[in-house]
Scaffold this active site. Structure first.
Site, short mmCIF file in Angstrom:
data_model
loop_
_atom_site.label_atom_id
_atom_site.label_comp_id
_atom_site.label_asym_id
_atom_site.label_seq_id
_atom_site.Cartn_x
_atom_site.Cartn_y
_atom_site.Cartn_z
N GLU A 176 0.81 -1.21 0.00
CA GLU A 176 0.00 0.00 0.00
C GLU A 176 0.85 1.26 0.00
O GLU A 176 1.99 1.26 0.46
CB GLU A 176 -0.91 0.01 1.25
CG GLU A 176 -1.96 -1.08 1.19
CD GLU A 176 -2.86 -1.14 2.41
OE1 GLU A 176 -4.05 -1.45 2.23
OE2 GLU A 176 -2.40 -0.91 3.54
N CYS A 181 3.50 8.59 1.58
CA CYS A 181 4.03 7.59 2.51
C CYS A 181 4.29 6.32 1.71
O CYS A 181 3.36 5.68 1.21
CB CYS A 181 3.00 7.38 3.62
SG CYS A 181 3.54 6.24 4.88
N CYS A 188 6.38 -6.93 6.88
CA CYS A 188 7.57 -6.51 7.64
C CYS A 188 8.03 -7.70 8.45
O CYS A 188 7.20 -8.41 9.04
CB CYS A 188 7.21 -5.34 8.57
SG CYS A 188 8.64 -4.66 9.43
N CYS A 198 6.51 -5.31 15.68
CA CYS A 198 6.19 -4.37 16.75
C CYS A 198 4.75 -4.65 17.17
O CYS A 198 3.88 -4.80 16.32
CB CYS A 198 6.36 -2.94 16.26
SG CYS A 198 8.04 -2.65 15.67
N CYS A 250 1.68 -2.61 15.78
CA CYS A 250 1.63 -2.32 14.35
C CYS A 250 0.96 -3.43 13.56
O CYS A 250 1.35 -4.60 13.67
CB CYS A 250 3.05 -2.10 13.82
SG CYS A 250 3.12 -1.88 12.03
N CYS A 307 -0.98 5.66 10.39
CA CYS A 307 0.25 4.96 10.81
C CYS A 307 -0.07 3.62 11.43
O CYS A 307 -0.89 3.54 12.34
CB CYS A 307 0.98 5.75 11.90
SG CYS A 307 1.63 7.30 11.38
#
Ligand code: SAH
Ligand code: SF4
Length: 402
Positions: free
Chosen positions: A124, A137, A144, A148, A151, A375
């Protein structure tokens, strides 16, 4: 044909990223994608197709201008390239864009695109318009390898590094959508880039560097390195190289002021400790009071948001003498997230303590929450594939290429 070097580097996460073929490897239709090649590789691609070096040099210069300054993807529109040469190029080369699966617009004007790579992986990108600027962004990986705890991207299972072409492709696509060709020095809508989409950019160092070099090139898109920010969760060994080889602004996802809490919420901290991250920031080439390092701090209720945490944050930033600004990010929720956002009063109090110590500490307004563009909310349906399946796919691809 060249053999493709592996794209990925070893990652201390639970899954290695999937290597994908690099530059000058033809696509399934036999053509080479010019998007994302460096200037030298672009010239080499032409030479490999039997253009003599002088011709190749001239054509590469023209192509670079058409691709990155004018945004043209059709060789037939390149008016200073002869009518005879255009089909020759068309047969051998292509200038790609990421495939758009879905485009959404938030009530606050934020836009999100779901994109798909040629091998079917989804990722995205988000565009955030403001009165005086427009920030894209950009993603560096599909998923990933780090996880975290706050996230959503970290819960994705399939991870593959994006190529330089797929990284630059995001910028090209956004400028197509905004109608921003040719590149102008003034009056742009897309003024800033943040490497804060999916993925850890420093775990895809080479491709992020090569992609950003194209974005910064003055003969093409020409976006200043001062308007580009790379965000890392703290990959200490690569931070100095990022400063030396890319020299963009640095943002660090700090999120906690003790190793105990950071180990829990940013697990890479078990490998690179808080003190090492702060020391790497102190050593970051080019950081000074005019170019501060941004420390991102997600506000998690009863986890990292006390007044004592704020005071400790100030102490640490002063101890390492860091030219710092702190970005306080209210936690953006996602289904099944194990945390809650701090109350507005708590965030205000935290911000005041940092601010009173002379460090700027704005609270970021969440953007595009209604379309899951804020975010940490980015997540696509790309699923984990087994190592055996990946090996089989790689073999098939190799066989298809002969
Ligand atoms: N992987 C890089 C860049 C992408 S994330 C990094 O971690 O720095 C961009 C920022 O959003 C990071 O500071 C990240 O920690 C933060 N973030 C992640 N999930 C979030 C959430 N749910 N709410 C608010 N911020 C989040
Ligand atoms: Fe990866 Fe950044 Fe999300 Fe952590 S916050 S899981 S490093 S994308």
């Amino acid at each position: 044909m060249q053999t493709a070097p592996a794209l990925s580097m070893p990652i201390p996460g639970h899954i290695d990223p999937v290597p994908v073929p690099r530059a000058l490897v033809p696509r399934s239709d036999g053509r080479i994608d010019l998007l994302g090649l460096s200037k030298a590789d672009l010239r080499m691609a032409l030479e490999t197709s039997q253009l003599d070096p002088k011709q190749a040099k001239l054509r590469a210069k023209q192509l670079w201008h058409w691709i990155y300054n004018r945004g043209v993807t059709d060789f037939a529109l390149m008016t200073d390239i002869s009518k005879a040469m255009q089909p020759w190029l068309e047969q051998r080369f292509t200038i790609s864009r990421p495939q758009v699966v879905e485009a959404q617009v938030s009530t606050d004007g934020t836009r999100k695109w779901l994109l798909r790579t040629d091998d079917g992986n989804d990722y995205e990108m988000v565009f955030i318009p403001d009165a005086d600027r427009g920030t894209l962004c950009v993603s560096s990986q599909v998923g990933c390898t780090l996880n975290c705890r706050f996230c959503h991207t970290g819960t994705m299972r399939l991870v593959r590094n994006l190529t330089p072409g797929e990284i630059v492709g995001q910028v090209m696509l956004a400028r197509d959508a905004l109608g921003e060709w040719p590149s102008q020095p003034e009056g742009r809508m897309l003024t800033n880039i943040v490497m804060m989409g999916m993925g850890e950019p420093l775990y895809n160092f080479d491709n992020v560097r090569d992609g950003l070099k194209i974005v910064m090139d003055g003969d093409g898109i020409g976006l200043s390195r001062r308007r580009i920010t790379l965000s890392t969760s703290g990959v200490v060994p690569l931070m100095a190289r990022a400063g030396e080889e890319i020299s963009v602004n640095l943002a660090v996802s700090l999120h906690a002021v003790t190793n105990e809490i950071r180990d829990e919420i940013v697990p890479i901290n078990r490998k690179y400790k808080l003190e090492q991250v702060l020391q790497a920031c102190a050593d970051y080439p080019g950081a000074n009071n005019a170019r501060r390092i941004t420390f991102e701090y997600v506000m998690l209720k009863d986890k990292n948001d006390s007044d004592a945490d704020a005071r400790e944050l100030v102490r640490l930033l002063k101890k390492y003498d860091l030219p710092a600004k702190v970005n306080l990010i209210p936690f953006n929720p996602w289904p099944g997230a194990p945390y809650e956002c701090s109350t507005p009063e708590r965030i205000k109090s935290f911000s005041n303590i940092v601010f009173d110590a002379g460090i700027s500490a704005p609270v970021r307004t969440p953007r595009g929450r209604d379309i899951d563009a804020a975010c940490g909310q980015l997540k696509t349906a790309s699923e984990k594939r087994s190592r055996a399946e990946l090996d089989r796919l790689a073999e098939e691809k190799q066989a298809a290429l002969g």
